[in-house]
Design a protein around this motif. Structure first.
Motif, PDB file in Angstrom:
ATOM      1  N   SER A  51      -0.653 112.860  24.995  1.00 36.21           N
ATOM      2  CA  SER A  51      -0.610 111.422  24.723  1.00 36.21           C
ATOM      3  C   SER A  51       0.779 110.994  24.255  1.00 36.21           C
ATOM      4  O   SER A  51       1.286 109.945  24.659  1.00 36.21           O
ATOM      5  CB  SER A  51      -1.657 111.060  23.666  1.00 36.21           C
ATOM      6  N   TRP A  86      -6.389 103.978  23.444  1.00 40.01           N
ATOM      7  CA  TRP A  86      -6.554 105.394  23.768  1.00 40.01           C
ATOM      8  C   TRP A  86      -6.481 106.253  22.511  1.00 40.01           C
ATOM      9  O   TRP A  86      -7.215 107.246  22.390  1.00 40.01           O
ATOM     10  CB  TRP A  86      -5.497 105.838  24.774  1.00 40.01           C
ATOM     11  N   TYR A  89      -9.788 106.018  20.917  1.00 37.15           N
ATOM     12  CA  TYR A  89     -10.755 106.862  21.632  1.00 37.15           C
ATOM     13  C   TYR A  89     -10.623 108.318  21.184  1.00 37.15           C
ATOM     14  O   TYR A  89     -11.622 109.000  20.946  1.00 37.15           O
ATOM     15  CB  TYR A  89     -10.534 106.749  23.136  1.00 37.15           C
ATOM     16  N   ASN A  90      -9.388 108.814  21.061  1.00 35.55           N
ATOM     17  CA  ASN A  90      -9.189 110.191  20.618  1.00 35.55           C
ATOM     18  C   ASN A  90      -9.697 110.417  19.198  1.00 35.55           C
ATOM     19  O   ASN A  90     -10.148 111.515  18.853  1.00 35.55           O
ATOM     20  CB  ASN A  90      -7.706 110.560  20.700  1.00 35.55           C
ATOM     21  N   GLY A  98     -12.125 104.768  25.568  1.00 37.99           N
ATOM     22  CA  GLY A  98     -11.323 105.515  26.518  1.00 37.99           C
ATOM     23  C   GLY A  98     -11.189 104.797  27.850  1.00 37.99           C
ATOM     24  O   GLY A  98     -10.110 104.788  28.450  1.00 37.99           O
ATOM     25  N   GLY A 101      -8.930 101.749  27.189  1.00 37.24           N
ATOM     26  CA  GLY A 101      -7.576 102.219  26.896  1.00 37.24           C
ATOM     27  C   GLY A 101      -6.867 102.736  28.140  1.00 37.24           C
ATOM     28  O   GLY A 101      -5.697 102.414  28.377  1.00 37.24           O
ATOM     29  N   SER A 102      -7.569 103.536  28.940  1.00 39.64           N
ATOM     30  CA  SER A 102      -6.952 104.064  30.162  1.00 39.64           C
ATOM     31  C   SER A 102      -6.674 102.942  31.158  1.00 39.64           C
ATOM     32  O   SER A 102      -5.692 103.004  31.906  1.00 39.64           O
ATOM     33  CB  SER A 102      -7.856 105.121  30.797  1.00 39.64           C
ATOM     34  N   TYR A 105      -3.510 101.353  29.977  1.00 40.78           N
ATOM     35  CA  TYR A 105      -2.438 102.292  30.298  1.00 40.78           C
ATOM     36  C   TYR A 105      -2.035 102.134  31.767  1.00 40.78           C
ATOM     37  O   TYR A 105      -0.849 102.012  32.101  1.00 40.78           O
ATOM     38  CB  TYR A 105      -2.909 103.728  30.055  1.00 40.78           C
ATOM     39  N   TRP A 147      -4.292 107.503  35.374  1.00 38.95           N
ATOM     40  CA  TRP A 147      -5.003 106.873  34.260  1.00 38.95           C
ATOM     41  C   TRP A 147      -6.283 106.182  34.733  1.00 38.95           C
ATOM     42  O   TRP A 147      -7.292 106.180  34.019  1.00 38.95           O
ATOM     43  CB  TRP A 147      -4.094 105.888  33.538  1.00 38.95           C
ATOM     44  N   TRP A 174      -5.863 115.901  31.989  1.00 40.45           N
ATOM     45  CA  TRP A 174      -4.836 114.979  32.458  1.00 40.45           C
ATOM     46  C   TRP A 174      -3.965 115.618  33.534  1.00 40.45           C
ATOM     47  O   TRP A 174      -3.635 114.984  34.542  1.00 40.45           O
ATOM     48  CB  TRP A 174      -3.978 114.530  31.279  1.00 40.45           C
TER      49      TRP A 174
END
Length: 231
Positions: A51, A86, A89-90, A98, A101-102, A105, A147, A174
């Motif tokens: 990240s 994101w 989310y983590n 997530g 957030g993605s 991104y 993403w 990823w």
């Protein structure tokens, strides 16, 4: 006779050249990220490191947008939303965080790619920095779709990995999804990861179309302008 020490002058010269050529700086950061991603793999600390690397790439991309005709503040807003959601989310492991957030991104990367294309197409000649921008834009689009794949995997857990014999649902990392995106965007078709749901398959088709059109229109136009300039 003692030989003179080379010193830091070549390195300083290289850094100065990156400042003068922002597209080359972005491409250098992207290449460095590709080397670092595999080292931050398959561990909680590695996920955090991944990240951080992505934030670094996105930060340089946002800086590059300021050099283009597009609004840099909008790129920064998308980046902040993507990084913030994101990170949430983590920390919280909420799937919806997530997915959103993605998505932000990906939107930040897409907007950065659009900005670089606008920068490349704004005149009738091809500069050296625009050639670097063409390569950097290719990677921005690859990262944007990676993403989107991450968000799709959270939205549809079986999007890219079949259920294992023990009933578990492995999650693609990823690095794996970035590899899928790179092979799919370039239409080389070398990936051992395949989309398994209708939505993920349609997304891969869109990426393939995007990759072909980018090479056929943007890169071909740059090559044509470079040839006409040399003539």
């Amino acid at each position: 006779m003692k030989l003179p020490s080379p010193g830091l002058s070549p390195f300083v010269h290289f850094l100065a050249s990156l400042r003068r050529s922002p597209s080359r700086a972005l491409l250098a950061v992207q290449f460095l990220a590709l080397l670092l991603y595999p080292m931050a793999h398959d561990s909680p600390a590695g996920q955090i490191a991944t990240s951080v690397i992505s934030v670094g790439v996105l930060g340089v991309a946002v800086w590059m947008v300021h050099k283009s005709p597009q609004a840099g503040w909008f790129a920064a807003l998308l980046a902040v939303l993507g990084v913030g959601l994101w990170s949430a989310y983590n920390a919280d492991d909420g799937a919806w965080l997530g997915v959103v957030g993605s998505t932000f991104y990906a939107a930040a990367y897409f907007y950065a790619a659009y900005s670089l294309i606008s920068y490349m197409m704004e005149d009738e000649h091809t500069s050296t920095d625009e050639l670097w921008a063409a390569a950097a834009t290719f990677m921005l689009l690859v990262e944007a779709y990676a993403w989107l794949f991450m968000g799709t995997q959270l939205l549809q857990p079986g999007a890219f990995t079949a259920i294992a014999a023990d009933g578990s649902q492995p999650v693609r990392s990823w690095v794996e999804l970035l590899f899928l995106s790179g092979t799919n965007f370039s239409a080389t078709g070398l990936s051992d990861i395949v989309p398994l749901t209708p939505f993920s398959r349609m997304l891969c088709i869109i990426e393939q179309w995007n990759g072909v059109m980018y090479l056929a229109i943007v890169v071909a136009r740059l090559a044509g302008m470079l040839k006409s300039k040399s003539a």
